[in-house]
Each structure stands twice: as C-alpha cells, then as structure tokens.
Design an enzyme around this catalytic site. Sequence first.
Site, short mmCIF file in Angstrom:
data_model
loop_
_atom_site.label_atom_id
_atom_site.label_comp_id
_atom_site.label_asym_id
_atom_site.label_seq_id
_atom_site.Cartn_x
_atom_site.Cartn_y
_atom_site.Cartn_z
N ARG A 262 5.46 13.64 47.91
CA ARG A 262 6.14 13.29 46.82
C ARG A 262 5.74 13.90 45.48
O ARG A 262 4.81 14.87 45.80
CB ARG A 262 5.66 12.21 47.05
CG ARG A 262 6.64 11.41 47.75
CD ARG A 262 5.50 9.87 48.08
NE ARG A 262 6.52 8.98 47.10
CZ ARG A 262 5.91 7.63 46.62
NH1 ARG A 262 5.18 7.05 47.89
NH2 ARG A 262 6.52 6.40 46.01
N ASP B 215 11.62 -1.25 44.69
CA ASP B 215 11.49 -0.97 45.27
C ASP B 215 12.39 -1.89 47.12
O ASP B 215 12.57 -1.89 48.05
CB ASP B 215 10.18 -1.65 46.05
CG ASP B 215 9.10 -0.91 44.79
OD1 ASP B 215 9.16 0.49 45.11
OD2 ASP B 215 7.84 -0.91 44.42
C1 S3P Z 1 4.29 1.03 40.95
C2 S3P Z 1 5.74 1.62 40.34
C3 S3P Z 1 6.63 1.93 41.28
C4 S3P Z 1 7.03 1.03 42.17
C5 S3P Z 1 5.75 1.64 43.42
C6 S3P Z 1 4.74 0.48 42.82
C7 S3P Z 1 3.55 0.32 40.75
O1 S3P Z 1 6.95 2.97 41.26
O2 S3P Z 1 8.11 1.80 42.60
O3 S3P Z 1 6.28 0.84 44.22
O4 S3P Z 1 2.68 -0.06 41.35
O5 S3P Z 1 3.48 0.97 39.48
P1 S3P Z 1 7.17 4.30 40.15
O6 S3P Z 1 6.33 4.10 39.02
O7 S3P Z 1 6.98 5.16 40.30
O8 S3P Z 1 9.02 4.06 39.34
#
Ligand code: S3P
Length: 451
Positions: free
Chosen positions: A131, A328
């Site tokens: 990732r 999500d």
């Molecule tokens: C999260 C932010 C999101 C989400 C992840 C949790 C967080 O990711 O998809 O499951 O706790 O800040 P991104 O910031 O990459 O969109």
Amino acid sequence: MSSVHETASLIFRSTAAERLSGEARVPGDKSISHRSIMLGALAEGTTEVTGFLEGEDSLNTLRCFRAMGVDISDPEDGRVTIQGVGLHGLNAPEKPLYVGNSGTSMRLMSGILAGQSFDSVIEGDASLSRRPMKRVIDPLIAMGAVIESGPEGRSPLTIRGGQPLKAIEYAMPMASAQVKSCVLLAGLYAEGRTCVTEPAPTRDHTERMLSGFGVPVDRDGATVCLRDANPADRRLAGGRLEVPADISSAAFFLVAASIVPGSDITLTHVGLNPTRTGVIDILLAMGADIRIENRRTVGGEPVGDLRVRSAELEGVEIDEALVPLAIDEFPVIFVAAACARGRTVLTGAEELRVKESDRIAVMADGLAKLGVDAVATADGMIIEGRGEPKPFGSATIYAQGDHRIAMAFAVAGLKARGEVTIHDCQFVETSFPGFAEMFNRLGGCLELSRH
Ligand code: S3P
C-alpha cells in the site's frame, strides 16, 4: 493475543436467511480505538478507555506503544488503561514495530515517530507492504523528517530520530484522514502552526480527540490547524474516553437487514460523526428504512441507535461528495446495489483501489461470479441491480486478505440461491471480532470451517 497470520485460513459459507431480527452492539470504532491508544500514550496521566475495539488492527497499535515502553493494560471487555508517558516520554523500541494489516497504525504512527529522538522501523504484513506510504512520507519530509522506504515509498519505513520538525501548511492531494492525522500528529513536535487543507471533508476523529486531550485544533473551511506553540510546551492531558460502536461494522447489518424481507433490527450506540455517516445517506437515497433513535453525545462524538427494517432498494448515482464519508463501506454498498432495482453508478472513488485490497477489482470480480453485471471503472463501478428475491447464484470468493470483502460477501449470501463460500476470512478479526456469531444471532446462516 495471537496474530491473524499464525492462524489457518478461515472459510465462511453463507446461505439465504428468512429474516433478521433483534438488537446488537457492534464492536468499538476502529479509527477512534487507534487514536485512543496513541493520544493516551502521549498524554500526561492516566487514560481510561471503554468500548475499545479488541481487533487485530487496534491491538497492533497497542502492542507498538507497549514496545516503546508505555504501560497499557490488557484490554478486558473493551476496557483499557494507558499510563501516559508524555509527548517526549517514549522509548526506542528494541525491534521493528509490527502493525500487521493496519494502514491507520502505520500512517498515524509515522507522524509520531518522525518527532522522536530515536530511530525506528515500522513494518506490516504482505498486503500493507503493497500500500502507498509516499502520501505520508512526502509531507513528513517537507517538515524535516528523515525517512527511508522501499521502492515507490512502500514499507518497511525507517524513521530517523533527532530531526527538528518545522510546521507546514499542507494541501493534501487526496482526501485522506490518515494523511491529515499523520501531519497533525507530527505537528505536535514541530515549531510553528501546522495546517492541513483537505480537498473534501474526511473523518475528523483526530481533531476531536486532540481537542478533548487539551490541544485545540482550529478549523477554517477546509483547513485545520494546530495552534502555534513551542513543542516543548505542548501537553496532552489524559482522561476518560468512551469509544462508540463502529458505523463501518454496523454497515454490514444496515445492508443485511435492508435486503432480507421481513427484517427489523436495532444497532445500538453507533458512532454517528457526520464525517462517517455517508453509508446511511447512500442507503436512504436507495430507499432504505433506517431510523436514528436516542441521539446523544459520548466522549465528543455523536452516537445513536439505528433501527433498520427491510425495504425495496433502488439503484442510484452516488453523490461524489459522499465518497470520503463512506469510504470503508463500499464493499457492502455494492452488495446492496446488486440487490436493488436498477443501475447504481459510483464515480470519484479511486481511493478504493489502495485499501486492504483493490476493492473495485475484487468486488466487481466477486459480484460477477455471483451472476451480477458489475463493471469496474477506473474510479468506481457500474452495477445493474437485479431487484430479484434471490439475485445471487453460488460462488467461491477469495477475500484477498481484506476483512471488509469477506464480510460483504457473507451479507451477499443472505440473498443467494445457493451458497457463497468465502476464503481468507481470518482477516475479519482485524476489525470485527465476533462478526460470525453476531451475524448468526441476528438470523444469518454462516458456517465456519478452517483449512
Ligand atoms: C481511517 C481513514 C481512512 C479509512 C481507514 C481508517 C482513519 O483511510 O479508509 O479505514 O482511521 O483515519 P484514508 O485516510 O486512507 O482514506
């Protein structure tokens, strides 16, 4: 606390259910649980957390802070006590910090580690190692951090300590709460006023929790800023923190009860932070029957009970503004769309390609195997909803190390003419321990086996 990687592959077999009914409280919010450990560890004094998610991802964050010398109790029934060491009290870990499958742990902790006096290495499992981490490395380097990574900014990351950080004003190229949080957490160690501007609103748990711990974060439109202070004078104050149930986990049951005729369930104590409720708005636009009862505020976060009854869903063009607010939940929203009458179109969601799996490709493939006309596009999907009582056939699906893919196809099984077999379901433990038991208690038919 064994790791999911030491366990054999878990298989779910999901078949049609009559109706879902009853009341349930899904486990604690994953995003808030991570942050409770991080800020509790960096605070002065004791932080007592209730409702903590005892899932692999947040447990990995907990283990990492223990490895840096923080005294954290074993979670028991969602209760965790953290003896904060202060912003400058972490110790150098003896080994690389292992965060498993958790992108949130790696990205948020990178911000904290960039401000330490010691070197550290942070690494994760095979999925996490694919990732993108450049999105946090770039702003941290602009703040003065020194970070070594694999090709194209992949982890493991080696973060050199003892670098004085300076504040930046960062315009994020993508709508990411993890990047925003990483920069704000590094900003705690930086001279000056750190600001982040987001291209679209993303979850604001870090801002809320920092304010709750006594470090105000100011918002002006799309920009959030830590107040200017000398890093030596900044202090977080520990306290009590209640974690609401995770709307991202509740989403599986919002869809399940919506698509199985005769269903009527109530999900209690669900976090309803407006930066997280896109899934409710999308399902309501599709015609779902979801009512919010007992609205209240808990630990700085809005919560409520969600009563969901089955409804005839219709396809929609999903408003792009809702994408980061439901980011999500798309795997299970795609399942809802496949059951609905008419076409659903999602655009502006290219971020789905860099989650625990490429959720556009994996979901389109799995739905196609189940007989659905689902076409992956560069930034979303077009699904021709079948609007039938049992729109899905039988298929074997591989969850590709992605907890939410596994749970989404378990929900699809509720409307299958045959059986949906899902491999790789041990990853469900990362966010939703007890999923299968709750699914069956509410009326689902999920059989588990290992091989
Ligand atoms: C999260 C932010 C999101 C989400 C992840 C949790 C967080 O990711 O998809 O499951 O706790 O800040 P991104 O910031 O990459 O969109």
